[in-house]
Scaffold this active site. Structure first.
Site, PDB file in Angstrom:
ATOM      1  N   SER A 127     -33.566 -15.021  25.806  1.00  0.00           N
ATOM      2  CA  SER A 127     -32.473 -15.732  26.457  1.00  0.00           C
ATOM      3  C   SER A 127     -31.456 -14.755  27.037  1.00  0.00           C
ATOM      4  O   SER A 127     -31.239 -13.664  26.503  1.00  0.00           O
ATOM      5  CB  SER A 127     -31.783 -16.630  25.425  1.00  0.00           C
ATOM      6  OG  SER A 127     -30.544 -17.097  25.886  1.00  0.00           O
ATOM      7  N   TYR A 152     -27.305 -19.019  17.697  1.00  0.00           N
ATOM      8  CA  TYR A 152     -28.540 -19.170  18.468  1.00  0.00           C
ATOM      9  C   TYR A 152     -28.820 -17.912  19.276  1.00  0.00           C
ATOM     10  O   TYR A 152     -29.900 -17.330  19.220  1.00  0.00           O
ATOM     11  CB  TYR A 152     -28.457 -20.378  19.406  1.00  0.00           C
ATOM     12  CG  TYR A 152     -29.426 -20.271  20.556  1.00  0.00           C
ATOM     13  CD1 TYR A 152     -30.795 -20.458  20.352  1.00  0.00           C
ATOM     14  CD2 TYR A 152     -29.001 -19.930  21.848  1.00  0.00           C
ATOM     15  CE1 TYR A 152     -31.698 -20.312  21.388  1.00  0.00           C
ATOM     16  CE2 TYR A 152     -29.894 -19.785  22.885  1.00  0.00           C
ATOM     17  CZ  TYR A 152     -31.243 -19.983  22.657  1.00  0.00           C
ATOM     18  OH  TYR A 152     -32.131 -19.816  23.685  1.00  0.00           O
ATOM     19  N   LYS A 156     -31.828 -14.574  19.043  1.00  0.00           N
ATOM     20  CA  LYS A 156     -32.658 -13.991  20.106  1.00  0.00           C
ATOM     21  C   LYS A 156     -32.472 -12.472  20.154  1.00  0.00           C
ATOM     22  O   LYS A 156     -33.439 -11.723  20.331  1.00  0.00           O
ATOM     23  CB  LYS A 156     -32.296 -14.619  21.454  1.00  0.00           C
ATOM     24  CG  LYS A 156     -32.631 -16.095  21.565  1.00  0.00           C
ATOM     25  CD  LYS A 156     -34.124 -16.355  21.433  1.00  0.00           C
ATOM     26  CE  LYS A 156     -34.475 -17.796  21.684  1.00  0.00           C
ATOM     27  NZ  LYS A 156     -35.922 -18.071  21.509  1.00  0.00           N
TER      28      LYS A 156
END
Length: 344
Positions: A127, A152, A156
């Site tokens: 991402s 989140y 990544k």
């Protein structure tokens, strides 16, 4: 013999579109998914589009024993594409341990199972959040990753560090990390698209569900960002363009064309659009007014993110060219078709 590819999270939004591209490029696909944010109906939709129903295993990849057993059964696979992750920024801020547990335990189990069975290729669904708040735009792959605002995003970033460390310790493993910007849109058939469980966390499905009457109104989180209209700017990319990049990444690994054992590529259009740009485009494409309200900022959001995509074009031979209006129209076509099918 077709090359077999394991796709974790393959019933999800990006995963299912990638499975279609793999099948249409003559790959054999095995989907591993716990259906926590998807449904098994997706397999029938993939069958309608491609004429092939991929092998499916319902499995929680946090379960090490179950993961190892499945990889042992499919040890003839040539590569893994890993989509298995929770992905809602706001939810991750509220439930950080759930995100670290799910996104990292599953990654570790997949990597260890893959290595045990000598499956050499690993494509990681990353991402743009790994760049944190960028100091310059557009963002290039040479820009330093930073601590993202959200758990989140941090999963990544940590995941990429894990992959890098594992590759340095294992000369056989080859990996490509694809750093997405903001995927929207749906397959041209209108048979698959973004269908989040519960209240959407991403902008586009919230817009289409609001327009379809599923949601009362769209919440626009903040209009006091340092942007042209005060709303956050993102690089929106059509999900089918994104899916095609995964096939090219698989081919790059299988043909041993990588310059390094671990490569990263930005996937975006290189254009930034604000939330209000997207709303205005939707209203133009659909010739309708959208019910929305400006509310306070959402934790974890950054003002601007858009990509430099030269490297993906040079090394993968990939570029995205769909306009924002085209992306939005495909999202709306999918929403309308899905609601019609489920009310008849």
């Amino acid at each position: 013999m077709k090359n077999k590819i394991i796709v974790t999270g393959g019933c999800g939004y990006i995963g299912s579109h990638t499975v279609i591209e793999l099948l249409e490029n003559n790959y054999d696909v095995v989907i591993l998914d716990d259906l926590s944010n998807s449904t098994e109906d997706t397999l029938d939709r993939i069958l309608k589009i491609t004429g092939t129903k991929p092998t499916f295993v319902n499995v929680d990849l946090k379960d090490e024993t179950a993961t190892k057993a499945i990889f042992q059964k499919h040890k003839d696979a040539k590569a893994v594409i890993n989509f298995a992750a929770h992905k809602a920024v706001g939810e991750s801020v509220k439930e950080p341990l759930m995100y670290y547990r799910n996104n990292l335990y599953s990654l570790i189990n997949v990597l260890s199972s893959q290595i045990e069975n000598n499956i050499e290729g690993f494509i990681f669904s990353s991402s743009a959040t790994v760049y944190g708040t960028p100091e310059t735009l557009p963002i290039t792959e040479k820009d330093e990753t930073q601590r993202p605002f959200s758990p989140y995003g941090n999963t990544k970033k940590i995941a990429e560090e894990i992959i890098d460390d594992v590759i340095k310790s294992n000369s056989n493993l080859q990996s490509i990390s694809l750093r997405y910007f903001n995927p929207i849109g749906a397959h041209e058939s209108g048979l698959i698209g973004e269908l989040p469980s519960g209240i959407p966390n991403n902008l586009m499905p919230y817009i289409t569900q609001t327009a379809a009457g599923i949601r009362e109104k769209l919440m626009v989180y903040g209009n006091d960002y340092p942007t042209k209209d005060g709303t956050p700017i993102r690089d929106y990319i059509h999900v089918v363009d994104l899916a095609k990049a995964h096939v090219l990444a698989v081919e790059r690994i299988l043909k041993k064309e990588q310059d390094e054992a671990f490569e990263v590529f930005n996937l975006g259009t290189g254009n930034g659009f604000s939330v209000l740009d997207v709303i205005n485009s939707f209203e133009k494409v659909t010739n309708s007014k959208l019910n929305y309200e400006i509310v306070e900022r959402r934790p974890g959001d950054v003002p601007k993110l858009y990509a430099a995509t030269n490297l993906a074009k040079e090394k993968l031979g990939w570029s995205a060219d769909k306009s924002l209006d085209e992306m939005i129209k495909s999202s709306w076509d999918w929403e309308q078709k899905f609601r019609k099918q489920n009310t008849n």
